[in-house]
Motif scaffolding. Structure first.
Motif, PDB file in Angstrom:
ATOM      1  N   ARG A  11       0.837  -1.201   0.000  1.00  0.00           N
ATOM      2  CA  ARG A  11       0.000   0.000   0.000  1.00  0.00           C
ATOM      3  C   ARG A  11       0.872   1.251   0.000  1.00  0.00           C
ATOM      4  O   ARG A  11       1.890   1.310   0.695  1.00  0.00           O
ATOM      5  N   ALA A  12       0.451   2.241  -0.798  1.00  0.00           N
ATOM      6  CA  ALA A  12       1.005   3.587  -0.743  1.00  0.00           C
ATOM      7  C   ALA A  12      -0.166   4.561  -0.683  1.00  0.00           C
ATOM      8  O   ALA A  12      -1.277   4.241  -1.120  1.00  0.00           O
ATOM      9  N   VAL A  13       0.076   5.745  -0.129  1.00  0.00           N
ATOM     10  CA  VAL A  13      -0.971   6.757  -0.020  1.00  0.00           C
ATOM     11  C   VAL A  13      -0.403   8.102  -0.438  1.00  0.00           C
ATOM     12  O   VAL A  13       0.578   8.576   0.135  1.00  0.00           O
ATOM     13  N   VAL A  14      -1.033   8.711  -1.452  1.00  0.00           N
ATOM     14  CA  VAL A  14      -0.721  10.096  -1.785  1.00  0.00           C
ATOM     15  C   VAL A  14      -1.535  10.974  -0.839  1.00  0.00           C
ATOM     16  O   VAL A  14      -2.768  10.940  -0.858  1.00  0.00           O
ATOM     17  N   THR A  15      -0.837  11.756  -0.009  1.00  0.00           N
ATOM     18  CA  THR A  15      -1.515  12.475   1.070  1.00  0.00           C
ATOM     19  C   THR A  15      -1.834  13.918   0.739  1.00  0.00           C
ATOM     20  O   THR A  15      -2.345  14.645   1.590  1.00  0.00           O
ATOM     21  N   GLY A  16      -1.568  14.356  -0.496  1.00  0.00           N
ATOM     22  CA  GLY A  16      -1.921  15.717  -0.862  1.00  0.00           C
ATOM     23  C   GLY A  16      -1.355  16.724   0.111  1.00  0.00           C
ATOM     24  O   GLY A  16      -0.160  16.723   0.410  1.00  0.00           O
ATOM     25  N   ASP A  17      -2.226  17.582   0.659  1.00  0.00           N
ATOM     26  CA  ASP A  17      -1.813  18.585   1.633  1.00  0.00           C
ATOM     27  C   ASP A  17      -2.247  18.234   3.042  1.00  0.00           C
ATOM     28  O   ASP A  17      -2.376  19.127   3.902  1.00  0.00           O
ATOM     29  N   LEU A  18      -2.464  16.955   3.306  1.00  0.00           N
ATOM     30  CA  LEU A  18      -2.686  16.541   4.687  1.00  0.00           C
ATOM     31  C   LEU A  18      -1.488  16.960   5.538  1.00  0.00           C
ATOM     32  O   LEU A  18      -1.628  17.310   6.719  1.00  0.00           O
ATOM     33  N   MET A  19      -0.303  16.926   4.905  1.00  0.00           N
ATOM     34  CA  MET A  19       0.919  17.412   5.532  1.00  0.00           C
ATOM     35  C   MET A  19       1.702  18.183   4.483  1.00  0.00           C
ATOM     36  O   MET A  19       1.905  17.686   3.379  1.00  0.00           O
ATOM     37  N   HIS A  20       2.147  19.389   4.825  1.00  0.00           N
ATOM     38  CA  HIS A  20       2.994  20.165   3.925  1.00  0.00           C
ATOM     39  C   HIS A  20       4.477  19.952   4.206  1.00  0.00           C
ATOM     40  O   HIS A  20       5.315  20.178   3.332  1.00  0.00           O
ATOM     41  N   HIS A  21       4.801  19.572   5.423  1.00  0.00           N
ATOM     42  CA  HIS A  21       6.201  19.495   5.846  1.00  0.00           C
ATOM     43  C   HIS A  21       6.344  18.449   6.941  1.00  0.00           C
ATOM     44  O   HIS A  21       5.395  18.175   7.690  1.00  0.00           O
ATOM     45  N   ALA A  22       7.547  17.880   7.034  1.00  0.00           N
ATOM     46  CA  ALA A  22       7.807  16.831   8.030  1.00  0.00           C
ATOM     47  C   ALA A  22       7.627  17.326   9.458  1.00  0.00           C
ATOM     48  O   ALA A  22       7.415  16.524  10.379  1.00  0.00           O
ATOM     49  N   LEU A  23       7.714  18.638   9.688  1.00  0.00           N
ATOM     50  CA  LEU A  23       7.440  19.161  11.026  1.00  0.00           C
ATOM     51  C   LEU A  23       6.043  18.782  11.507  1.00  0.00           C
ATOM     52  O   LEU A  23       5.822  18.599  12.707  1.00  0.00           O
ATOM     53  N   GLN A  24       5.106  18.657  10.583  1.00  0.00           N
ATOM     54  CA  GLN A  24       3.732  18.345  10.973  1.00  0.00           C
ATOM     55  C   GLN A  24       3.552  16.885  11.367  1.00  0.00           C
ATOM     56  O   GLN A  24       2.522  16.544  11.959  1.00  0.00           O
ATOM     57  N   VAL A  25       4.516  16.049  11.035  1.00  0.00           N
ATOM     58  CA  VAL A  25       4.486  14.683  11.540  1.00  0.00           C
ATOM     59  C   VAL A  25       4.898  14.693  13.016  1.00  0.00           C
ATOM     60  O   VAL A  25       4.285  14.022  13.851  1.00  0.00           O
ATOM     61  N   ARG A  26       5.926  15.462  13.329  1.00  0.00           N
ATOM     62  CA  ARG A  26       6.339  15.633  14.717  1.00  0.00           C
ATOM     63  C   ARG A  26       5.277  16.377  15.528  1.00  0.00           C
ATOM     64  O   ARG A  26       5.065  16.096  16.704  1.00  0.00           O
ATOM     65  N   GLU A  27       4.647  17.378  14.890  1.00  0.00           N
ATOM     66  CA  GLU A  27       3.669  18.238  15.576  1.00  0.00           C
ATOM     67  C   GLU A  27       2.369  18.278  14.766  1.00  0.00           C
ATOM     68  O   GLU A  27       2.099  19.224  14.028  1.00  0.00           O
ATOM     69  N   PRO A  28       1.520  17.253  14.876  1.00  0.00           N
ATOM     70  CA  PRO A  28       0.298  17.203  14.058  1.00  0.00           C
ATOM     71  C   PRO A  28      -0.641  18.378  14.291  1.00  0.00           C
ATOM     72  O   PRO A  28      -1.467  18.695  13.427  1.00  0.00           O
ATOM     73  N   GLY A  29      -0.521  19.044  15.424  1.00  0.00           N
ATOM     74  CA  GLY A  29      -1.384  20.170  15.718  1.00  0.00           C
ATOM     75  C   GLY A  29      -0.990  21.454  15.024  1.00  0.00           C
ATOM     76  O   GLY A  29      -1.741  22.448  15.082  1.00  0.00           O
ATOM     77  N   TRP A  30       0.148  21.453  14.328  1.00  0.00           N
ATOM     78  CA  TRP A  30       0.592  22.658  13.632  1.00  0.00           C
ATOM     79  C   TRP A  30      -0.058  22.729  12.249  1.00  0.00           C
ATOM     80  O   TRP A  30       0.529  22.382  11.229  1.00  0.00           O
TER      81      TRP A  30
END
Length: 288
Positions: free
Chosen positions: A215-234
């Motif tokens: 499985r792969a997932v194209v996430t569009g703009d669910l996340m713009h930057h890897a910082l949002q993986v560390r900080e999902p609330g940003w």
């Protein structure tokens, strides 16, 4: 991005623009400089340019070649749309990248848009004899029905989305009879399907690719930057509903953490593709 195989599906990308873009504090209203500095020191260096203090952001289209179809996911900013700086990207890089894939406009079977912002649907159309027409004459374009209706109504109210996105990039496709207006959970076949992840846009969707147990997932703009993986609330300054966007992001990260799922965010630089891993304080992004 290097070619990626997910079972019988090959995934490549066409890069329109990449490089330093925005400062984190300008992108994320909830940005904490101390936490941000700590994360950036630990993340892959490709995601940040210390000299300018800006995050590295890529604009790209993914090309999916399945056993049955050739599919584009998100079509960048396009040509001749008259966007103001900094979105006035030259059209040559995307066109050259498209040709380098050995593709013609007639070869595309489907175009999927994760959402209908200017940098995700621009090449949907091109200007021919003063009229906007579908760029890909044989393709069916997959738009979420309620996302399309949202921007249609906004345009009718005079609250035009930036860049006249509905008038230029969407309505001409529907007028040409090439649109598929779909609901939550749309499935093209056993390989390609949608998952709703609203917030950044009213009906933002991720594109799932399944083949041979992978499985792969194209996430569009669910996340713009890897910082949002560390900080999902940003959430970003561009989010339609920041709280909803954060909740969709948290749910997605929790669903895929420490699984073999390959994640393909449109705006992540370098090799782009990666996996979500767990850490004591939450989540992390590991490039393949």
């Amino acid at each position: 991005m290097r070619p990626l195989a997910i079972g019988d599906v090959t995934i490549t990308s066409i890069v329109e623009r990449d490089g330093p873009w925005r400062r984190p504090a300008d992108m994320f209203p909830a940005y904490d400089p101390e936490a941000g500095a700590r994360h950036l020191a630990e993340l892959d260096p490709v995601v940040f340019d210390p000299a300018s203090g800006r995050m590295v952001i890529t604009y790209q289209t993914f090309v999916l070649r399945t056993p049955r179809h050739t599919i584009l996911v998100d079509t960048c900013t396009g040509e001749d749309k008259g966007y103001p700086p900094p979105m006035d990207f030259p059209k040559a890089p995307w066109l050259k990248g498209f040709a380098a894939q050995g593709l013609r406009f007639e070869d595309i079977d489907y175009v999927f848009c994760t959402h209908l912002h200017i940098d995700h649907c621009g090449w949907n159309t091109r200007l021919v004899n003063g009229r906007w027409v579908p760029t890909f004459p044989r393709a069916r374009y997959v738009f979420h029905k309620r996302e399309y209706e949202f921007w249609e109504e906004a345009t009718r109210r005079g609250a035009n989305p930036p860049g006249n996105v509905w008038r230029y990039n969407c309505e001409p496709v529907v007028a040409a009879g090439q649109a598929l207006l779909v609901d939550d959970g749309f499935q093209l076949d056993d390989t390609i399907s949608l998952t709703p992840t609203p917030g950044h846009a009213p009906c933002h969707c991720c594109i799932n690719i399944h083949s041979r147990g992978q499985r792969a997932v194209v996430t569009g703009d669910l996340m713009h930057h890897a910082l949002q993986v560390r900080e999902p609330g940003w959430s970003t300054i561009f989010d339609w509903d920041p709280a909803m966007a954060a909740e969709s992001r948290r749910q997605f990260l929790a669903d895929v953490v420490d699984t073999p799922t390959v994640v393909l965010p449109i705006h992540f630089p370098g090799t782009t593709a990666g996996r979500i891993t767990g850490r004591a304080a939450g989540f992390d992004y590991k490039f393949l």
